[in-house]
Motif scaffolding. Structure first.
Motif, PDB file in Angstrom:
ATOM      1  N   GLY A  25      46.727  41.984  43.001  1.00 25.29           N
ATOM      2  CA  GLY A  25      45.299  41.822  43.221  1.00 25.29           C
ATOM      3  C   GLY A  25      44.605  41.073  42.102  1.00 25.29           C
ATOM      4  O   GLY A  25      45.003  41.141  40.945  1.00 25.29           O
ATOM      5  N   SER A 155      47.692  36.221  52.553  1.00 23.55           N
ATOM      6  CA  SER A 155      46.560  37.015  52.048  1.00 23.55           C
ATOM      7  C   SER A 155      45.256  36.582  52.711  1.00 23.55           C
ATOM      8  O   SER A 155      44.185  36.662  52.099  1.00 23.55           O
ATOM      9  CB  SER A 155      46.457  36.879  50.524  1.00 23.55           C
ATOM     10  OG  SER A 155      47.613  37.353  49.892  1.00 23.55           O
ATOM     11  N   ARG A 158      42.720  39.266  52.870  1.00 24.94           N
ATOM     12  CA  ARG A 158      42.242  39.691  51.549  1.00 24.94           C
ATOM     13  C   ARG A 158      40.941  38.988  51.174  1.00 24.94           C
ATOM     14  O   ARG A 158      40.121  39.548  50.437  1.00 24.94           O
ATOM     15  CB  ARG A 158      43.331  39.382  50.508  1.00 24.94           C
ATOM     16  CG  ARG A 158      42.979  39.767  49.079  1.00 24.94           C
ATOM     17  CD  ARG A 158      43.073  41.278  48.871  1.00 24.94           C
ATOM     18  NE  ARG A 158      44.419  41.718  49.046  1.00 24.94           N
ATOM     19  CZ  ARG A 158      45.382  41.619  48.130  1.00 24.94           C
ATOM     20  NH1 ARG A 158      45.121  41.081  46.956  1.00 24.94           N
ATOM     21  NH2 ARG A 158      46.585  42.086  48.364  1.00 24.94           N
ATOM     22  N   VAL A 161      38.235  41.039  52.540  1.00 26.98           N
ATOM     23  CA  VAL A 161      38.202  42.333  51.854  1.00 26.98           C
ATOM     24  C   VAL A 161      37.497  42.203  50.511  1.00 26.98           C
ATOM     25  O   VAL A 161      36.618  43.003  50.166  1.00 26.98           O
ATOM     26  CB  VAL A 161      39.638  42.871  51.652  1.00 26.98           C
ATOM     27  CG1 VAL A 161      39.628  44.120  50.773  1.00 26.98           C
ATOM     28  CG2 VAL A 161      40.281  43.171  53.003  1.00 26.98           C
ATOM     29  N   ASP A 162      37.849  41.168  49.731  1.00 27.94           N
ATOM     30  CA  ASP A 162      37.240  41.002  48.417  1.00 27.94           C
ATOM     31  C   ASP A 162      35.763  40.607  48.522  1.00 27.94           C
ATOM     32  O   ASP A 162      34.959  40.960  47.652  1.00 27.94           O
ATOM     33  CB  ASP A 162      37.998  39.940  47.616  1.00 27.94           C
ATOM     34  CG  ASP A 162      39.252  40.506  46.974  1.00 27.94           C
ATOM     35  OD1 ASP A 162      39.443  41.732  47.052  1.00 27.94           O
ATOM     36  OD2 ASP A 162      40.043  39.726  46.418  1.00 27.94           O
ATOM     37  N   GLY A 168      37.002  44.493  45.522  1.00 31.81           N
ATOM     38  CA  GLY A 168      37.861  45.670  45.584  1.00 31.81           C
ATOM     39  C   GLY A 168      37.380  46.839  44.775  1.00 31.81           C
ATOM     40  O   GLY A 168      38.132  47.784  44.543  1.00 31.81           O
ATOM     41  N   SER A 234      43.804  32.679  50.076  1.00 32.72           N
ATOM     42  CA  SER A 234      45.105  33.285  50.354  1.00 32.72           C
ATOM     43  C   SER A 234      46.213  32.576  49.590  1.00 32.72           C
ATOM     44  O   SER A 234      47.116  33.220  49.043  1.00 32.72           O
ATOM     45  CB  SER A 234      45.394  33.228  51.858  1.00 32.72           C
ATOM     46  OG  SER A 234      46.687  33.694  52.154  1.00 32.72           O
ATOM     47  N   SER A 237      45.803  33.645  45.856  1.00 34.40           N
ATOM     48  CA  SER A 237      46.091  35.067  45.650  1.00 34.40           C
ATOM     49  C   SER A 237      47.576  35.369  45.829  1.00 34.40           C
ATOM     50  O   SER A 237      48.186  36.091  45.027  1.00 34.40           O
ATOM     51  CB  SER A 237      45.261  35.902  46.625  1.00 34.40           C
ATOM     52  OG  SER A 237      45.564  37.275  46.509  1.00 34.40           O
ATOM     53  N   SER A 238      48.185  34.801  46.875  1.00 36.38           N
ATOM     54  CA  SER A 238      49.602  35.054  47.134  1.00 36.38           C
ATOM     55  C   SER A 238      50.477  34.465  46.040  1.00 36.38           C
ATOM     56  O   SER A 238      51.497  35.055  45.652  1.00 36.38           O
ATOM     57  CB  SER A 238      49.998  34.469  48.494  1.00 36.38           C
ATOM     58  OG  SER A 238      49.262  35.064  49.538  1.00 36.38           O
TER      59      SER A 238
END
Length: 527
Positions: A25, A155, A158, A161-162, A168, A234, A237-238
Motif C-alpha cells: 500500500g 490495482s 485500489r 478505495v484510496d 486508506g 494501478s 501501485s502494483s
C-alpha cells in the motif's frame, strides 16, 4: 511428528526475500498520486486526439514522466539505465507530433508511433522504477511489457478505495471520502438545474455564468478520465508492491522458455522443408521476371505501377508466414537430439535466406516505384518495414550460426531505433524535399502538388516555396501558388478561431509555415 525440509536450490536463490518486498500500500501518498493521476488523465481528455494538440501532448507527457519519477523517488525507487532509456523513448514519441505537425486521427501511420507506442513505453518506465524489470532486451523484455499491462489492471479498484477512504485512513477516512463524493454530486446537480432555470432573467442575474454545453463536456471528459487515472494509479501501485516478483527472474524465464518448446520437431520440420521446395520452384520459374526489379528494367507489357504492385502484398504475406514458421522452429520446437538441432537450424537458415530474397525483391520493386513516381508516406513506411524485416532475418541467421548470440535483443533494439529515427527525421518534410528535388533535378517530369498540400500540409510549405521559386513551368507555378494560398488561408482562419489558436495546438511545422507565409504575403504587398 518429524518435519522434513527440502534443501534450498539454485532457483530459490533468485526468489525475492521479505526484505526486498516493499510494504503493501501507498498510504496517504496513494491519495496524492491518485489525485495527480486524475488531473493528468483529465488534461489528456482535454487535448485528445493527441495529433491535434502537438505541444499540449508533449508538455503533458513530460509532466507525467517527471511527476511520476519524483513521486517514485520519494517512495524509494531505484532507477536504472533501462529507466533512462524508457524516458528517452517516451519523450521522443511525445515529440513526434510537435516535430511533424498536426495529424488527422484516421491516418494510422502517424497515429501509431506517437500514441500507441507511448503506452507500453510509460508502462515499462514505471515497472523499471521499482526494479520489476528483467534488465534485458531479450525474450524477458516481452515478459516485462506483459507485466506492465497486467499491473495496469491489478490495482484498478485500489484507485477508488484510496480516493474515497482518504488514502486508506481507518479513522474518518471513509467519512471524508463520502463527504467529497456528496459535494461532487451536489455540485453537478446544482449546475445542471441552475442552468435549466436560468431562463428567468432575474434568477440568472443572481448566478454566475453557466453554460450547459461546458458542463456536459466536463462530465463527459471526467467519464473517460476516471478509468484512465485508475489505470495509471494501478500501474504505479502494483509496481511499487511488486505484485508479480517472480515473472522476470532467471529461473522463471528459463521455465517459460522451456515450457514453450512443446512441439515435436517432425511437425515443424516437414512443413518447412515442403515450403523450401516450393520456393525453389517459384524462384526458378519467375527468375527473369523478378530479376527485372534489381536491374531497374520493366518486363515487357508492364507499367511501373503495375509491376510494383503485382505480387507485392503477396510477397509481404509470404514473408510474414516464413517469419511465423521461423519463430516456431526457434521457440516452440523440441530439440532432443543433435540431429533435430541441426535440422531446425539448417531449415531456419534456409527459410530466412528465402525470405531475404523475397524481401529484397519487394524492396527493389518499391524503390523502382519510388524512383519512377513520387515518394509518399505509405511508400516510405513500407520501405522502412522491409528494411527492418531484412535486418531481423539476418539476425535470425546469425543466431542460428552463433550459439551465444540471441536474435530477439537485436530485433527489439533495431525496431526501437527505426521508430526513433522515423519520429525524429520529420518524414513529412523529408518526403516533400525528395519530391521537389526529383522534379527540379529533372528526374521526374511531374510532381503532385495536391498531395503535398493535403497529405503533408504545413511541413511541405518550405519545399512548396522552393518549388515555386525554382520552376519555369507557368502552370505548375500557378498550382503551387494556389496551394500556398490555400494553406495561408487555412492558417488565417485558424488564427481567428479561439479553439485552434490555443497554445497546446501549436507545432513546429505550423509555426514555421505561419512565419514563411506571412513573410511571403508581406513581400507581395510591398512588391
Amino acid at each position: 511428528m518429524e518435519m522434513n525440509y527440502a534443501a534450498p536450490t539454485a532457483a530459490d536463490a533468485s526468489l525475492p526475500t521479505v526484505e526486498e518486498t516493499p510494504q503493501k500500500g501507498l498510504g496517504k501518498a496513494g491519495l496524492v498520486f491518485a489525485l495527480f493521476a486524475l488531473i493528468a488523465a483529465y488534461l489528456y481528455t482535454c487535448i485528445f486526439p493527441a495529433g491535434s494538440s502537438p505541444l499540449g501532448f508533449f508538455v503533458l507527457a513530460v509532466s507525467l514522466y517527471a511527476a511520476t519519477f519524483v513521486f517514485a523517488l520519494i517512495k524509494g525507487a531505484r532507477p536504472t539505465v533501462h529507466t533512462l532509456l524508457a524516458v528517452i523513448f517516451g519523450i521522443v514519441m511525445a515529440l513526434y507530433y510537435l516535430l511533424n505537425g498536426e495529424s488527422d486521427l484516421y491516418y494510422t501511420v502517424d497515429l501509431f508511433p506517437a500514441f500507441l507506442l507511448s503506452l507500453p513505453c510509460y508502462a515499462y518506465f514505471v515497472v523499471s522504477l521499482f526494479g520489476n524489470h528483467s534488465r534485458s532486451f531479450g525474450g524477458r523484455f516481452i515478459l516485462d511489457i506483459a507485466k506492465g499491462v497486467a499491473y495496469a489492471f491489478m490495482s484498478f479498484i485500489r484507485f477508488f478505495v484510496d480516493i474515497f477512504t482518504f488514502g486508506g485512513e481507518k479513522k474518518g477516512g471513509k467519512k471524508i471520502g463520502l463527504l467529497l463524493l456528496g459535494i461532487a454530486v451536489a455540485l453537478i446537480f446544482v449546475l445542471i438545474v441552475g442552468s435549466l432555470l436560468s431562463y428567468d432573467a432575474n434568477f440568472k442575474k443572481m448566478l454566475p455564468e453557466i453554460n450547459i454545453d461546458t458542463i456536459g463536456e466536463t462530465i463527459l471528459k471526467l467519464t473517460f478520465a476516471i478509468p484512465i487515472a485508475a489505470l495509471i494509479y494501478s500501474l504505479f501501485s502494483s509496481s511499487y508492491e511488486k505484485k508479480l516478483p517472480l515473472l522476470s527472474t532467471e529461473a522463471t524465464a528459463e521455465k517459460v522458455e522451456n515450457g514453450m518448446k512443446f512441439l515435436p520437431a517432425v511437425i515443424a520440420v516437414i512443413p518447412a522443408a515442403a515450403l523450401l521446395v516450393l520456393y525453389l520452384m517459384f524462384f526458378i520459374s519467375q527468375w527473369a521476371y523478378y530479376m527485372s526489379a534489381f536491374t531497374h528494367k520493366l518486363p515487357e507489357g508492364y507499367s511501373f505501377a503495375e509491376y510494383a504492385r503485382e505480387g507485392f502484398f503477396q510477397l509481404c504475406a509470404v514473408a510474414c508466414i516464413n517469419g511465423i514458421l521461423v519463430a516456431v522452429l526457434r521457440c516452440l520446437t523440441k530439440r532432443r537430439t543433435k540431429a533435430e538441432c541441426v535440422a531446425c537450424d539448417v531449415l531456419t537458415i534456409l527459410l530466412a535466406i528465402s525470405t531475404l530474397v523475397l524481401i529484397a525483391t519487394a524492396l527493389s520493386k518499391m524503390l523502382l516505384y519510388i524512383d519512377a513516381y513520387d515518394l509518399t508516406r505509405d511508400r516510405l513506411v513500407v520501405t522502412l518495414i522491409l528494411v527492418f524485416l531484412a535486418i531481423a532475418f539476418i539476425a535470425v541467421i546469425l543466431a542460428a550460426l552463433i550459439k551465444k548470440m540471441k536474435a530477439t535483443p537485436v530485433i527489439i533494439v533495431t525496431a526501437a531505433v527505426f521508430v526513433l529515427v522515423y519520429a525524429l527525421c520529420r518524414p513529412g518534410r523529408l518526403i516533400a524535399k525528395y519530391n521537389v528535388d526529383a522534379y527540379l533535378n529533372g528526374k521526374h517530369e511531374n510532381i503532385d502538388v495536391m498531395y503535398l498540400q493535403n497529405e503533408i500540409g504545413y511541413a511541405a510549405v518550405p519545399e512548396l516555396l522552393r518549388l515555386y521559386e525554382g520552376t519555369d513551368d507557368s502552370e505548375l507555378r500557378e498550382k503551387t501558388d494556389d496551394s500556398l494560398d490555400f494553406i495561408a488561408t487555412k492558417l488565417r482562419v485558424y488564427r481567428g478561431m479561439e479553439e485552434y489558436n490555443k497554445w497546446y495546438r501549436m507545432s513546429i511545422p505550423r509555426s514555421q509555415a505561419d512565419k514563411l507565409l506571412s513573410d511571403r504575403i508581406e513581400k507581395q504587398l510591398n512588391g
